[in-house]
Design a protein around this motif. Structure first.
Motif, mmCIF file in Angstrom:
data_model
loop_
_atom_site.group_PDB
_atom_site.id
_atom_site.type_symbol
_atom_site.label_atom_id
_atom_site.label_comp_id
_atom_site.label_asym_id
_atom_site.label_seq_id
_atom_site.Cartn_x
_atom_site.Cartn_y
_atom_site.Cartn_z
ATOM 1 N N TRP A 54 5.014 2.662 -6.052
ATOM 2 C CA TRP A 54 5.156 1.233 -5.778
ATOM 3 C C TRP A 54 4.114 0.455 -6.589
ATOM 4 O O TRP A 54 3.140 1.049 -7.058
ATOM 5 N N THR A 58 -0.894 -3.460 -3.921
ATOM 6 C CA THR A 58 -0.279 -4.626 -3.295
ATOM 7 C C THR A 58 -0.036 -4.362 -1.813
ATOM 8 O O THR A 58 0.027 -3.207 -1.372
ATOM 9 N N SER A 59 0.108 -5.423 -1.054
ATOM 10 C CA SER A 59 0.449 -5.250 0.355
ATOM 11 C C SER A 59 1.740 -4.465 0.505
ATOM 12 O O SER A 59 1.885 -3.650 1.429
ATOM 13 N N TYR A 60 2.675 -4.696 -0.402
ATOM 14 C CA TYR A 60 3.948 -3.961 -0.364
ATOM 15 C C TYR A 60 3.704 -2.461 -0.464
ATOM 16 O O TYR A 60 4.281 -1.667 0.301
ATOM 17 N N ALA A 61 2.855 -2.036 -1.400
ATOM 18 C CA ALA A 61 2.575 -0.608 -1.566
ATOM 19 C C ALA A 61 1.927 -0.030 -0.309
ATOM 20 O O ALA A 61 2.308 1.054 0.158
ATOM 21 N N ASP A 63 2.162 -1.116 2.733
ATOM 22 C CA ASP A 63 3.163 -1.083 3.801
ATOM 23 C C ASP A 63 4.068 0.137 3.647
ATOM 24 O O ASP A 63 4.388 0.821 4.628
ATOM 25 N N ARG A 64 4.506 0.406 2.412
ATOM 26 C CA ARG A 64 5.409 1.534 2.179
ATOM 27 C C ARG A 64 4.695 2.860 2.459
ATOM 28 O O ARG A 64 5.267 3.767 3.051
ATOM 29 N N ARG A 116 1.355 -12.653 -10.363
ATOM 30 C CA ARG A 116 2.386 -11.764 -9.821
ATOM 31 C C ARG A 116 2.431 -10.489 -10.655
ATOM 32 O O ARG A 116 2.210 -10.523 -11.874
ATOM 33 N N GLY A 120 7.834 -5.898 -10.001
ATOM 34 C CA GLY A 120 8.112 -6.289 -8.625
ATOM 35 C C GLY A 120 7.818 -7.726 -8.258
ATOM 36 O O GLY A 120 8.162 -8.167 -7.171
ATOM 37 N N LEU A 122 5.049 -9.303 -7.324
ATOM 38 C CA LEU A 122 4.316 -9.318 -6.059
ATOM 39 C C LEU A 122 2.916 -9.883 -6.255
ATOM 40 O O LEU A 122 2.305 -9.722 -7.317
ATOM 41 N N GLU A 133 -3.615 -5.910 8.216
ATOM 42 C CA GLU A 133 -2.217 -5.490 8.340
ATOM 43 C C GLU A 133 -2.085 -4.035 8.788
ATOM 44 O O GLU A 133 -1.058 -3.648 9.349
#
Length: 263
Positions: A54, A58-61, A63-64, A116, A120, A122, A133
């Motif tokens: 990912w 990032t927050s996305y990574a 989270d995953r 960004r 992605g 992001l 988080e």
């Protein structure tokens, strides 16, 4: 004569060995999150949230990675902005991952938050946000510039302290591991093959050691002989994980989370 057997359970990589002695009912001391994570075999860390899977850091990574496995620790390389905000990024400048190349130390959070990722689209993660988080996770935090070790430790103290955080540093570093140990944090030092000539002098500052997964076998033997947990880094595939474990790794810094870590 009947043989008494002990029971061994494996849950998410954590080995729980039953004892044939009577249960006394005495309360057992609770382990901290860091202690519980280190009890896993192997102990696993998502490198920048899973940098092979990912958009890293990032927050996305994060989270995953957190969704992928409850036993994964999360790793965050951090830099301090010009206005005193800790942000997650591996490099001192942003061009490798983001759509503009800014120097983090001379940029403000307002400038950096507008960037960004090329992959992605992001935003950059702010350290305080990703910690909030994922409050149940163990984190390895890598102060890349060692710009303000006391300030970073103050932040970590307020978010869970040594029970939750391990301070990661490049093996030859001095300021961060020494400051972290003074406050009761575990320290995690990593080396590349070219750094190994100074390993004996540097390793005394660390509770946890990390060598390249394909590092020289004699160097791995020396590290394991210290009696401290040794991690293999940075592991992208199962074959790399196997090589590190064969060398005696007690844990792995994993970039390929989906490839290496059993869900």
């Amino acid at each position: 004569m009947r043989r008494r057997l002990s029971l061994v359970l494996v849950v998410g990589g954590l080995v729980l060995a039953g004892c044939s002695s009577p249960v006394t009912g005495a309360a057992q001391p609770l382990r901290t999150p860091v202690e519980a994570w280190l009890a896993h075999s192997p102990s696993l860390i998502a490198h920048r949230g899973g940098s092979a899977d990912w958009p890293e850091g990032t927050s996305y990574a994060y989270d995953r990675a957190a969704d992928w496995s409850p036993s994964l620790a999360l790793e965050a390389p951090v830099w301090l902005t010009a206005d005193g905000v800790w942000v997650v990024c591996h490099d001192a400048t942003t061009g490798a991952e983001f759509d503009a190349d800014l120097d983090i130390a001379t940029s403000t959070w307002a400038q950096l938050s507008a960037l960004r990722t090329v992959d992605g689209d992001l935003p950059m993660a702010r350290l305080t946000d990703v910690l909030a988080e994922h409050p149940d996770r163990v984190w390895l935090v890598d102060d890349k510039p060692a710009a303000d070790p006391a300030g970073l430790l103050d932040l970590l103290d307020s978010a869970g302290g040594p029970d939750r955080f391990v301070l990661k540093s490049y093996g030859p570093s001095v300021a961060v591991p020494e400051a972290a140990r003074e406050r009761g944090y575990r320290t995690w030092g990593y080396w590349f093959t070219s750094d190994l000539p100074t390993f004996d002098a540097d390793q005394v500052r660390y509770d946890l050691l990390a060598l390249p997964w394909d590092g020289p076998v004699p160097a791995w033997a020396d590290a394991v002989a210290t009696g401290r947990p040794v991690f293999g880094h940075v592991v992208a595939t199962r074959e790399q994980a196997r090589q590190a474990l064969d060398r005696g790794a007690a844990g792995l810094m994993v970039s390929g989370v989906t490839e290496v870590v059993t869900r």
